[in-house]
Design a protein around this motif. Structure first.
Motif, PDB file in Angstrom:
ATOM      1  N   THR A 164       5.077 -16.650   0.577  1.00  0.00           N
ATOM      2  CA  THR A 164       5.841 -16.514   1.709  1.00  0.00           C
ATOM      3  C   THR A 164       5.502 -15.250   2.349  1.00  0.00           C
ATOM      4  OG1 THR A 164       7.556 -14.863   0.614  1.00  0.00           O
ATOM      5  CG2 THR A 164       7.744 -17.318   0.117  1.00  0.00           C
ATOM      6  N   PRO A 165       6.201 -15.080   3.731  1.00  0.00           N
ATOM      7  CA  PRO A 165       5.876 -13.967   4.590  1.00  0.00           C
ATOM      8  C   PRO A 165       6.258 -12.625   4.048  1.00  0.00           C
ATOM      9  CG  PRO A 165       6.834 -15.983   6.081  1.00  0.00           C
ATOM     10  CD  PRO A 165       6.838 -16.187   4.512  1.00  0.00           C
ATOM     11  N   MET A 166       6.971 -12.721   2.937  1.00  0.00           N
ATOM     12  CA  MET A 166       7.568 -11.547   2.152  1.00  0.00           C
ATOM     13  C   MET A 166       6.407 -10.881   1.394  1.00  0.00           C
ATOM     14  SD  MET A 166      10.006 -11.048  -1.032  1.00  0.00           S
ATOM     15  CE  MET A 166      11.329 -12.050  -0.443  1.00  0.00           C
ATOM     16  N   PHE A 167       5.208 -11.585   1.279  1.00  0.00           N
ATOM     17  CA  PHE A 167       4.048 -11.056   0.704  1.00  0.00           C
ATOM     18  C   PHE A 167       3.445  -9.782   1.607  1.00  0.00           C
ATOM     19  CE2 PHE A 167      -0.231 -10.609  -1.064  1.00  0.00           C
ATOM     20  CZ  PHE A 167       0.065 -10.364  -2.565  1.00  0.00           C
ATOM     21  N   TYR A 168       3.526 -10.178   2.829  1.00  0.00           N
ATOM     22  CA  TYR A 168       2.861  -9.529   3.936  1.00  0.00           C
ATOM     23  C   TYR A 168       3.561  -8.085   4.026  1.00  0.00           C
ATOM     24  CZ  TYR A 168       1.524  -7.946   8.595  1.00  0.00           C
ATOM     25  OH  TYR A 168       1.035  -7.132   9.590  1.00  0.00           O
ATOM     26  N   VAL A 169       4.966  -8.184   4.009  1.00  0.00           N
ATOM     27  CA  VAL A 169       5.954  -7.293   4.116  1.00  0.00           C
ATOM     28  C   VAL A 169       5.750  -6.368   3.001  1.00  0.00           C
ATOM     29  CG1 VAL A 169       8.389  -6.631   4.275  1.00  0.00           C
ATOM     30  CG2 VAL A 169       7.553  -8.476   5.212  1.00  0.00           C
ATOM     31  N   LEU A 170       5.616  -6.849   1.647  1.00  0.00           N
ATOM     32  CA  LEU A 170       5.601  -5.902   0.609  1.00  0.00           C
ATOM     33  C   LEU A 170       3.843  -5.471   0.553  1.00  0.00           C
ATOM     34  CD1 LEU A 170       6.696  -8.405  -2.145  1.00  0.00           C
ATOM     35  CD2 LEU A 170       7.884  -6.233  -1.312  1.00  0.00           C
ATOM     36  N   ASN A 171       3.108  -6.094   1.273  1.00  0.00           N
ATOM     37  CA  ASN A 171       1.733  -5.233   1.400  1.00  0.00           C
ATOM     38  C   ASN A 171       1.676  -4.063   1.965  1.00  0.00           C
ATOM     39  OD1 ASN A 171      -0.733  -6.055  -0.127  1.00  0.00           O
ATOM     40  ND2 ASN A 171      -0.650  -8.205   0.585  1.00  0.00           N
ATOM     41  N   LYS A 172       2.499  -4.234   3.516  1.00  0.00           N
ATOM     42  CA  LYS A 172       2.660  -3.245   4.297  1.00  0.00           C
ATOM     43  C   LYS A 172       3.530  -2.166   3.852  1.00  0.00           C
ATOM     44  CE  LYS A 172       2.251  -3.788   8.568  1.00  0.00           C
ATOM     45  NZ  LYS A 172       1.085  -3.198   9.417  1.00  0.00           N
ATOM     46  N   THR A 173       4.550  -2.378   3.211  1.00  0.00           N
ATOM     47  CA  THR A 173       5.474  -1.363   2.585  1.00  0.00           C
ATOM     48  C   THR A 173       4.703  -0.426   1.367  1.00  0.00           C
ATOM     49  OG1 THR A 173       7.371  -2.843   3.110  1.00  0.00           O
ATOM     50  CG2 THR A 173       7.633  -1.016   1.506  1.00  0.00           C
ATOM     51  N   PHE A 174       4.243  -1.320   0.502  1.00  0.00           N
ATOM     52  CA  PHE A 174       3.441  -0.579  -0.809  1.00  0.00           C
ATOM     53  C   PHE A 174       2.082  -0.456  -0.630  1.00  0.00           C
ATOM     54  CE2 PHE A 174       7.853  -2.178  -2.097  1.00  0.00           C
ATOM     55  CZ  PHE A 174       8.182  -1.146  -2.787  1.00  0.00           C
ATOM     56  N   GLY A 175       1.436  -1.392  -0.133  1.00  0.00           N
ATOM     57  CA  GLY A 175      -0.140  -1.229  -0.151  1.00  0.00           C
ATOM     58  C   GLY A 175      -0.760  -0.435   0.860  1.00  0.00           C
ATOM     59  N   THR A 176      -0.604  -1.052   1.920  1.00  0.00           N
ATOM     60  CA  THR A 176      -1.289  -0.379   3.380  1.00  0.00           C
ATOM     61  C   THR A 176      -0.928  -0.906   4.619  1.00  0.00           C
ATOM     62  OG1 THR A 176      -3.509  -0.414   4.434  1.00  0.00           O
ATOM     63  CG2 THR A 176      -3.028  -2.305   3.026  1.00  0.00           C
ATOM     64  N   ARG A 177      -0.843   0.037   5.394  1.00  0.00           N
ATOM     65  CA  ARG A 177      -0.497  -0.122   6.827  1.00  0.00           C
ATOM     66  C   ARG A 177      -1.544  -1.126   7.409  1.00  0.00           C
ATOM     67  NH1 ARG A 177       0.613   5.178   6.225  1.00  0.00           N
ATOM     68  NH2 ARG A 177       2.996   5.804   6.153  1.00  0.00           N
ATOM     69  N   ASN A 178      -2.795  -1.064   6.993  1.00  0.00           N
ATOM     70  CA  ASN A 178      -3.940  -1.345   7.583  1.00  0.00           C
ATOM     71  C   ASN A 178      -4.258  -2.708   7.158  1.00  0.00           C
ATOM     72  OD1 ASN A 178      -6.212  -1.429   9.426  1.00  0.00           O
ATOM     73  ND2 ASN A 178      -7.522  -0.198   7.728  1.00  0.00           N
ATOM     74  N   ILE A 179      -3.360  -3.687   7.302  1.00  0.00           N
ATOM     75  CA  ILE A 179      -3.713  -4.994   6.788  1.00  0.00           C
ATOM     76  C   ILE A 179      -3.258  -6.134   7.826  1.00  0.00           C
ATOM     77  CG2 ILE A 179      -1.562  -5.146   5.540  1.00  0.00           C
ATOM     78  CD1 ILE A 179      -3.360  -6.503   3.281  1.00  0.00           C
ATOM     79  N   ALA A 186      -5.042 -13.516   1.944  1.00  0.00           N
ATOM     80  CA  ALA A 186      -6.415 -13.722   1.196  1.00  0.00           C
ATOM     81  C   ALA A 186      -5.924 -12.918  -0.032  1.00  0.00           C
ATOM     82  CB  ALA A 186      -7.454 -12.964   1.903  1.00  0.00           C
ATOM     83  N   TYR A 187      -5.427 -11.939  -0.197  1.00  0.00           N
ATOM     84  CA  TYR A 187      -4.725 -11.182  -1.477  1.00  0.00           C
ATOM     85  C   TYR A 187      -4.084 -12.164  -2.194  1.00  0.00           C
ATOM     86  CZ  TYR A 187      -6.625  -6.368  -0.580  1.00  0.00           C
ATOM     87  OH  TYR A 187      -7.209  -5.313  -0.611  1.00  0.00           O
ATOM     88  N   ALA A 188      -3.180 -12.853  -1.457  1.00  0.00           N
ATOM     89  CA  ALA A 188      -2.055 -13.576  -1.962  1.00  0.00           C
ATOM     90  C   ALA A 188      -2.811 -14.840  -2.839  1.00  0.00           C
ATOM     91  CB  ALA A 188      -1.157 -14.135  -1.103  1.00  0.00           C
ATOM     92  N   GLN A 189      -3.781 -15.488  -2.115  1.00  0.00           N
ATOM     93  CA  GLN A 189      -4.475 -16.531  -2.597  1.00  0.00           C
ATOM     94  C   GLN A 189      -5.321 -16.351  -3.724  1.00  0.00           C
ATOM     95  OE1 GLN A 189      -6.653 -19.313   0.057  1.00  0.00           O
ATOM     96  NE2 GLN A 189      -5.400 -18.904   1.593  1.00  0.00           N
ATOM     97  N   LEU A 190      -5.903 -15.009  -3.581  1.00  0.00           N
ATOM     98  CA  LEU A 190      -6.762 -14.299  -4.889  1.00  0.00           C
ATOM     99  C   LEU A 190      -5.724 -13.996  -6.117  1.00  0.00           C
ATOM    100  CD1 LEU A 190      -9.226 -12.351  -2.796  1.00  0.00           C
ATOM    101  CD2 LEU A 190      -9.890 -14.180  -4.152  1.00  0.00           C
ATOM    102  N   LEU A 191      -4.627 -13.395  -5.647  1.00  0.00           N
ATOM    103  CA  LEU A 191      -3.756 -13.429  -6.870  1.00  0.00           C
ATOM    104  C   LEU A 191      -3.409 -14.731  -7.475  1.00  0.00           C
ATOM    105  CD1 LEU A 191      -1.486 -11.680  -8.427  1.00  0.00           C
ATOM    106  CD2 LEU A 191      -0.022 -11.877  -6.599  1.00  0.00           C
ATOM    107  N   LEU A 192      -3.084 -15.719  -6.646  1.00  0.00           N
ATOM    108  CA  LEU A 192      -2.266 -16.981  -7.487  1.00  0.00           C
ATOM    109  C   LEU A 192      -3.589 -17.852  -8.094  1.00  0.00           C
ATOM    110  CD1 LEU A 192       0.296 -17.849  -4.668  1.00  0.00           C
ATOM    111  CD2 LEU A 192       0.700 -17.288  -6.929  1.00  0.00           C
TER     112      LEU A 192
END
Length: 292
Positions: A164-179, A186-192
């Protein structure tokens, strides 16, 4: 560029590495002394796609590979996904790749995995660079965003956020602003992956948070004969600098750590700075590699 294209281009830069227990994909860039970069969760070697060329441009051979259960690696249901299990497999992978001595970069749970590798083969390590990780594992509590993955039923439901779009929000919040959205996808597909993330959930339930494991890795770090440094993404909300960095300072018996721009996925934000600090560390230790 969409996520499928990003993943395929990344895949084509690596090669399949056959390893007992689980095959993986190995990426090698550049020529020179070898720098092995270990990823954690919920990522894969994709996290180092910016750092490897930066290392190569500074006269190193930058290497990463996907841990079993993540990225493009195999995901066997009967694999030992504990940190000790990963360390056992990783040493087989290094040997399969024909690597003897190397500089080491570890991140997230790649920290405890890497520290266990150091405990087993200390003479093969030339230097250690620690990125936003943990060492006091017996006291570790997962950040709230990761904790649900370790729970039965709830973990599977929480994992669906990667679709879901939530994954992008979580990436921006916890991972990196630069994504970008494509990179996050791509991160989501490689995770699943092909097992829909079942192996990842096993990994999250296999954290080795025992006093015995902690004592072993701390003893190994204390006895080290090679130089080490800590680099922290200063705005990491998952492994907060002021909470976790002091434990590593004590374990490595160093007085200070380097701070760079970034959140938990600091490799996305500050790969040039990280590569320069790695080069400086190896140069100061008498390595043949030159700092930029």
């Amino acid at each position: 560029m969409n996520a499928d294209r990003l993943i395929e281009e990344w895949r084509q830069q690596g090669r399949v590495l056959e390893v007992e227990g689980a095959n993986t994909v190995l990426w090698r860039m550049g020529q020179g002394e070898t720098v092995i970069c270990v990823h954690g969760v919920p990522t894969s070697g994709f996290l180092y796609r910016k750092l490897l060329p930066e290392l190569a441009s500074r006269g190193f051979e930058g290497i990463t590979l996907d841990l079993p259960g993540l990225g493009l690696a195999d995901r066997p249901a009967d694999f030992d996904y504990s940190w000790s299990g990963f360390a056992t497999w990783y040493l087989k992978a290094i040997d399969a790749a024909g690597i003897r001595d190397f500089h080491f970069v570890v991140h997230d749970i790649g920290g405890p995995v890497g520290f266990e590798i150091i405990r087993r083969v200390p003479s093969r390590i030339k230097s250690l660079t620690v990125l936003n990780t943990l060492v006091d594992v017996s006291q570790f509590r997962r950040p709230w965003v990761m904790e649900p993955f370790a729970w039965p039923v709830v973990g599977w439901l929480w994992l669906q956020s990667a679709r879901t779009p939530m994954f992008y929000v979580l990436n921006k919040t916890f991972g990196t602003r630069n994504i970008s959205r494509a990179e996050s996808a791509a991160y989501a597909q490689l995770l699943l992956g092909p097992d829909s993330g079942r192996a990842f959930l096993q990994i999250m339930r296999s954290f080795e948070r025992t006093p015995a494991f902690e004592q072993g890795i701390k003893a190994a770090l204390k006895a080290r004969k090679f130089p080490a440094q800590i680099i922290w993404g200063k705005d990491d909300p998952a492994l907060r600098m002021k909470k976790y960095a002091p434990y590593l300072l004590k374990a490595l018996d160093t007085e200070s750590y380097q701070v760079v721009y970034g959140k938990h996925f600091l490799q996305e934000d500050s790969s040039p700075a990280i590569a320069s600090l790695i080069a400086r560390l190896t140069s100061a230790s008498g390595s043949a590699a030159e700092s930029p």
